[in-house]
Design a protein around this motif. Structure first.
Motif, short mmCIF file in Angstrom:
data_model
loop_
_atom_site.label_atom_id
_atom_site.label_comp_id
_atom_site.label_asym_id
_atom_site.label_seq_id
_atom_site.Cartn_x
_atom_site.Cartn_y
_atom_site.Cartn_z
N ILE A 23 0.87 -1.19 0.00
CA ILE A 23 0.00 0.00 0.00
C ILE A 23 0.90 1.24 0.00
CG2 ILE A 23 -1.89 -1.18 1.18
CD1 ILE A 23 -1.17 0.49 3.68
N ASN A 24 0.37 2.37 -0.41
CA ASN A 24 1.21 3.58 -0.45
C ASN A 24 1.10 4.38 0.85
OD1 ASN A 24 -1.08 5.25 -0.62
ND2 ASN A 24 -1.13 5.10 -2.85
N ASN A 25 1.91 5.44 0.95
CA ASN A 25 1.97 6.19 2.22
C ASN A 25 0.67 6.91 2.53
OD1 ASN A 25 4.52 5.36 2.61
ND2 ASN A 25 5.49 7.21 1.75
N VAL A 26 -0.04 7.33 1.49
CA VAL A 26 -1.33 8.01 1.74
C VAL A 26 -2.32 7.02 2.35
CG1 VAL A 26 -3.29 9.14 0.62
CG2 VAL A 26 -0.97 9.70 -0.09
N GLU A 27 -2.40 5.83 1.75
CA GLU A 27 -3.31 4.81 2.29
C GLU A 27 -2.91 4.45 3.72
OE1 GLU A 27 -4.39 2.45 -1.83
OE2 GLU A 27 -2.38 2.29 -1.01
N ARG A 28 -1.60 4.28 3.95
CA ARG A 28 -1.13 3.91 5.29
C ARG A 28 -1.54 4.98 6.31
NH1 ARG A 28 2.51 0.10 6.77
NH2 ARG A 28 3.08 -0.33 4.62
N TYR A 29 -1.36 6.24 5.91
CA TYR A 29 -1.68 7.35 6.82
C TYR A 29 -3.19 7.37 7.12
CZ TYR A 29 -2.67 12.08 8.35
OH TYR A 29 -3.13 13.16 9.06
N LEU A 30 -4.01 7.32 6.06
CA LEU A 30 -5.46 7.44 6.27
C LEU A 30 -6.01 6.25 7.04
CD1 LEU A 30 -6.52 8.83 2.77
CD2 LEU A 30 -6.45 10.10 4.94
N LEU A 31 -5.50 5.06 6.72
CA LEU A 31 -6.01 3.87 7.43
C LEU A 31 -5.62 3.89 8.90
CD1 LEU A 31 -5.36 1.10 4.74
CD2 LEU A 31 -7.54 2.11 5.38
N SER A 32 -4.39 4.36 9.18
CA SER A 32 -4.02 4.33 10.61
C SER A 32 -4.73 5.46 11.37
CB SER A 32 -2.51 4.34 10.82
OG SER A 32 -2.01 5.52 10.29
N LYS A 33 -4.99 6.57 10.71
CA LYS A 33 -5.66 7.68 11.40
C LYS A 33 -7.16 7.42 11.60
CE LYS A 33 -6.26 12.69 10.95
NZ LYS A 33 -5.83 13.34 12.13
N TYR A 34 -7.82 6.85 10.56
CA TYR A 34 -9.29 6.78 10.63
C TYR A 34 -9.85 5.38 10.88
CZ TYR A 34 -9.11 11.58 9.15
OH TYR A 34 -8.86 12.94 9.11
N PHE A 35 -9.07 4.32 10.62
CA PHE A 35 -9.54 2.96 10.93
C PHE A 35 -8.76 2.51 12.17
CE2 PHE A 35 -11.03 1.39 6.40
CZ PHE A 35 -11.78 2.53 6.25
N GLU A 36 -9.16 3.07 13.31
CA GLU A 36 -8.34 2.89 14.52
C GLU A 36 -8.63 1.57 15.23
OE1 GLU A 36 -10.08 6.61 15.85
OE2 GLU A 36 -8.12 7.08 16.71
N ASP A 37 -9.91 1.18 15.22
CA ASP A 37 -10.34 0.06 16.07
C ASP A 37 -10.31 -1.25 15.28
OD1 ASP A 37 -11.64 -1.73 17.66
OD2 ASP A 37 -13.60 -0.74 17.55
N ASN A 38 -9.35 -2.10 15.59
CA ASN A 38 -9.23 -3.32 14.77
C ASN A 38 -10.27 -4.39 15.13
OD1 ASN A 38 -8.16 -4.45 17.04
ND2 ASN A 38 -6.09 -4.78 16.19
N GLN A 39 -11.16 -4.06 16.06
CA GLN A 39 -12.28 -5.00 16.33
C GLN A 39 -13.47 -4.70 15.42
OE1 GLN A 39 -11.65 -7.57 18.51
NE2 GLN A 39 -9.67 -6.53 18.32
N ALA A 40 -13.42 -3.57 14.72
CA ALA A 40 -14.55 -3.17 13.87
C ALA A 40 -14.53 -3.95 12.56
CB ALA A 40 -14.45 -1.67 13.58
#
Ligand code: SAM
Length: 245
Positions: A23-40
């Protein structure tokens, strides 16, 4: 719904996207910032060969992931990778504008990145976002990216020329839907051919209206350049459903 791609565009998409390995850096940044809860639970739309859901599962520990693509061979490739990786991702063949068999209100996170929404034909774009809204939970987060009309000075010229060619070929005119100019750094000599699949280059204001009309409330907006400090061609919206306070 009729299948939107010609055989040659399908082959082109497989060639360009099925082998993606990171994945690229933009995807990595957005996923870590906005998809925080790995139980979701997560839905990845236009997943290709599953690069993004494999990242979420293997590097972030997400356990409940569904991912779909309209190209059956993409999903075959994703499924064979899933076997090698002992993954539990649920890969499906589906059309974003008609998510048959996917229940309503079930995903906490919805990922519509890369060009999935730009590839959806104009008359199916609103249904695609309405389907995303339907399958998202009340407090879901949607990340949606689009190609940015304003990121290329020559888009108005291409738009004019493409529509002139469509007129001559007796095809319906389409505003801001443009075939790819470059394939892997080489000029696309078949730009005007009928086999081409045009991609939407959208204006920010039009996407804002569309997202609002489909029941989304916008939380954040980024251009690719905001996130990389380099010129880019995409913009990203982060949204919730507009019934959330
Ligand atoms: C640019 S590729 C990105 C693939 C993947 N997300 C990645 O990052 O590697 C866009 C994907 O969207 C898929 N796609 C396009 N229109 C679609 C639709 N209506 N429904 C589902 N998938 C679609 C294409 O088949 C393609 O695999």
């Amino acid at each position: 719904m009729s299948y939107p791609f010609s055989k040659s565009f399908e082959a082109h998409t497989l060639k360009n996207w099925a082998g993606r390995s990171k994945i690229n850096n933009v995807e990595r940044y957005l996923l870590s910032k906005y998809f925080e809860d790995n139980q979701a639970s997560v839905l990845d739309a236009g997943t290709g060969a599953g690069i993004l859901p494999f990242h979420l599962e293997q590097e972030r520990g997400f356990k409940n992931i569904t991912a779909f693509d309209i190209i059956p061979q993409m999903i075959e490739i994703a499924k064979s990778k899933a076997v090698q990786k002992q993954s539990n991702i649920n890969f499906l063949i589906s059309d974003a504008s008609d998510l048959k068999g996917i229940e309503s209100n079930q995903f906490g996170y919805l990922c519509y990145t890369q060009q999935i929404l730009s590839m959806v034909p104009k008359n199916r774009l609103k249904p695609a976002l309405q389907e995303a809204h339907r399958v998202g939970k009340k407090d879901c987060t949607l990340i949606a990216s689009f190609l940015d009309w304003n990121s290329r000075w020559y888009n108005p010229i291409l738009n004019f020329n493409t529509n002139a060619a469509r007129f001559i070929q007796g095809k319906p005119l389409q505003n801001k839907y443009l075939p790819e100019v470059n394939f892997n750094g080489k000029l696309n000599w078949k730009f005007y051919s009928k086999e081409q699949h045009p991609l939407l280059w959208a204006k920010k204001s039009e996407v804002i209206n569309l997202l609002h009309n489909c029941g989304f409330k916008i939380k954040s907006f980024y251009t690719e350049e905001d996130l990389t400090n380099k010129k880019g061609y995409a913009f990203y919206f982060v949204c919730t459903k507009d019934n959330v306070e």
